[in-house]
Scaffold this motif. Structure first.
Motif, short mmCIF file in Angstrom:
data_model
loop_
_atom_site.label_atom_id
_atom_site.label_comp_id
_atom_site.label_asym_id
_atom_site.label_seq_id
_atom_site.Cartn_x
_atom_site.Cartn_y
_atom_site.Cartn_z
N GLY A 31 102.59 69.92 48.84
CA GLY A 31 101.33 70.64 48.63
C GLY A 31 100.14 69.77 48.97
N CYS A 32 99.20 70.29 49.77
CA CYS A 32 97.94 69.59 50.01
C CYS A 32 96.86 70.63 50.35
CB CYS A 32 98.05 68.58 51.15
SG CYS A 32 96.53 67.57 51.26
N PRO A 33 95.69 70.55 49.72
CA PRO A 33 94.62 71.50 50.02
C PRO A 33 93.88 71.15 51.30
CG PRO A 33 93.92 70.00 48.29
CD PRO A 33 95.33 69.62 48.65
N LEU A 34 94.06 69.93 51.82
CA LEU A 34 93.37 69.53 53.06
C LEU A 34 94.32 69.67 54.25
CD1 LEU A 34 91.43 66.35 51.85
CD2 LEU A 34 90.68 68.73 51.85
N LYS A 35 93.75 69.61 55.43
CA LYS A 35 94.55 69.65 56.67
C LYS A 35 93.92 68.64 57.62
CE LYS A 35 96.83 73.39 55.29
NZ LYS A 35 96.61 73.03 53.88
N CYS A 36 94.04 67.38 57.30
CA CYS A 36 93.37 66.36 58.12
C CYS A 36 93.97 66.33 59.52
CB CYS A 36 93.52 64.99 57.47
SG CYS A 36 92.92 64.95 55.77
N GLU A 37 93.11 66.23 60.51
CA GLU A 37 93.58 66.24 61.91
C GLU A 37 94.58 65.14 62.19
OE1 GLU A 37 90.93 66.25 65.14
OE2 GLU A 37 90.30 68.32 64.79
N TRP A 38 94.47 64.03 61.49
CA TRP A 38 95.31 62.87 61.77
C TRP A 38 96.49 62.77 60.81
CZ3 TRP A 38 90.16 62.87 60.25
CH2 TRP A 38 89.94 62.62 58.89
N CYS A 39 96.76 63.82 60.02
CA CYS A 39 97.77 63.73 58.95
C CYS A 39 99.15 63.34 59.48
CB CYS A 39 97.86 65.07 58.22
SG CYS A 39 99.02 65.00 56.83
N HIS A 40 99.78 62.37 58.83
CA HIS A 40 101.13 61.93 59.19
C HIS A 40 102.20 62.76 58.49
CE1 HIS A 40 99.71 57.55 60.13
NE2 HIS A 40 99.37 58.42 61.05
N SER A 44 103.94 68.17 54.22
CA SER A 44 103.51 68.20 52.82
C SER A 44 102.61 69.40 52.54
CB SER A 44 102.74 66.92 52.48
OG SER A 44 101.46 66.92 53.13
N TRP A 45 102.01 69.98 53.55
CA TRP A 45 100.91 70.92 53.32
C TRP A 45 101.33 72.14 52.48
CZ3 TRP A 45 98.58 71.14 58.99
CH2 TRP A 45 98.05 69.88 59.29
N ASN A 46 102.43 72.75 52.88
CA ASN A 46 102.91 73.94 52.18
C ASN A 46 103.50 73.50 50.83
OD1 ASN A 46 104.43 76.13 51.27
ND2 ASN A 46 104.93 76.79 53.35
N GLY A 103 101.62 62.23 48.41
CA GLY A 103 101.91 63.58 48.92
C GLY A 103 101.78 63.59 50.44
N GLY A 104 101.16 64.64 50.88
CA GLY A 104 100.43 65.70 50.24
C GLY A 104 99.42 65.18 49.20
N GLU A 105 99.05 66.11 48.37
CA GLU A 105 98.16 65.79 47.26
C GLU A 105 98.97 65.99 45.98
OE1 GLU A 105 95.03 64.52 46.44
OE2 GLU A 105 96.19 64.74 44.60
#
Ligand code: SF4
Length: 269
Positions: A31-40, A44-46, A103-105
């Protein structure tokens, strides 16, 4: 519905030396509320387990889903995660390490996170909370009360640029850090150095000047690497185009902007 004793974990890394002091076990919560362009870690997002193309046989933290895909992220109990953490207790004692929740967050799963932090505290295991700060303040404070150290990401001081590159503004992140500063004595601010996005002098000096209004004097400067791009394809997501831009300044210059003003500025985690 999950209770506080259960959560979704998408990875556990042992022997980590970049997520806080000493040798650590890092637990990655989904889970993460952000979607950073550079995310590794786009997996984790969902907040729920999600399909990912298989590259070989299903790995740990993945379960077979279809012939060619697995579901990444598995439900674990507090006891199961603690069993993993306790495997390396001897290394924590010798190195001053412990467990890091990332995370994620991790604050997307606050009840599970605080249960894990509490279980570590009962066993006298040092804990670090690795957070983007994009979470309700009451959740952040509840977790911070149980965490021995906080690794707090600051990315961009300009609100519009923050929205553009992470999907959300930075007001809550900055306000939360200000509130946490008076509550927690061991906060390290982590700054990802994304060429020509976060690593500009304008942005870094703005971060430094903001921190000078607080008591935090430890920063970790995290040079960018391109790891993780293949995961976007396996998740059927389009990554942001790779920038060919070079870093705006040599790392030593950036480090000096902070150390000259009294900061302990480390590179890497
Ligand atoms: S906050 Fe971290 S995990 Fe979330 S999108 Fe940004 S880089 Fe990825």
């Amino acid at each position: 519905m999950k209770n506080s004793g259960q959560g979704i974990v998408f990875d556990i890394k042992r022997y980590s030396i970049h997520d806080g002091p000493g040798i650590r076990t890092t637990i990655f919560l989904k889970g993460c509320p952000l979607k950073c362009e550079w995310c590794h870690n786009p997996e984790s997002w969902n907040p729920e387990p999600e399909p990912i193309d298989r590259i070989s046989r299903p790995k740990r933290f993945q379960k077979p889903y279809t012939e060619k895909q697995d579901l990444i992220g598995i439900e674990m109990s507090v006891n199961e995660v603690m069993e993993e953490i306790l495997k390396d207790e001897i290394f924590y004692d010798e190195s001053g390490g412990g467990a890091t929740f990332s995370g994620g967050e991790p604050l997307c799963q606050t009840a599970f996170l605080t249960a894990l932090l509490g279980a570590c505290r009962e066993r006298a295991i040092h804990t670090a909370l690795d957070t983007s700060g994009e979470a309700p303040l009451k959740d952040l404070k509840a977790a911070a009360r149980l965490a021995d150290s906080i690794l707090y990401d600051l990315k961009l001081m300009d609100n519009e640029a923050h929205k553009k590159f992470t999907g959300a503004g930075n007001r809550r992140i900055l306000n939360n850090l200000r509130a946490l500063d008076s509550q927690h004595p061991r906060i390290t601010v982590r700054i990802p150095l994304i060429p020509q996005i976060t690593d500009t002098k304008e942005n870094l000096v703005a971060i430094r000047d903001f921190l000078l209004t607080l008591s935090i004097r430890r920063v970790d400067l995290l040079p960018y690497n391109r790891l993780g791009k293949a995961k976007y394809q396996r998740l059927h997501r389009t990554p942001a185009p790779d920038s060919a831009e070079p870093p705006s300044r040599p790392l030593e210059d950036i480090q000096r902007w902070f150390s000259d003003r009294g900061f302990e500025a480390a590179t890497g985690g």
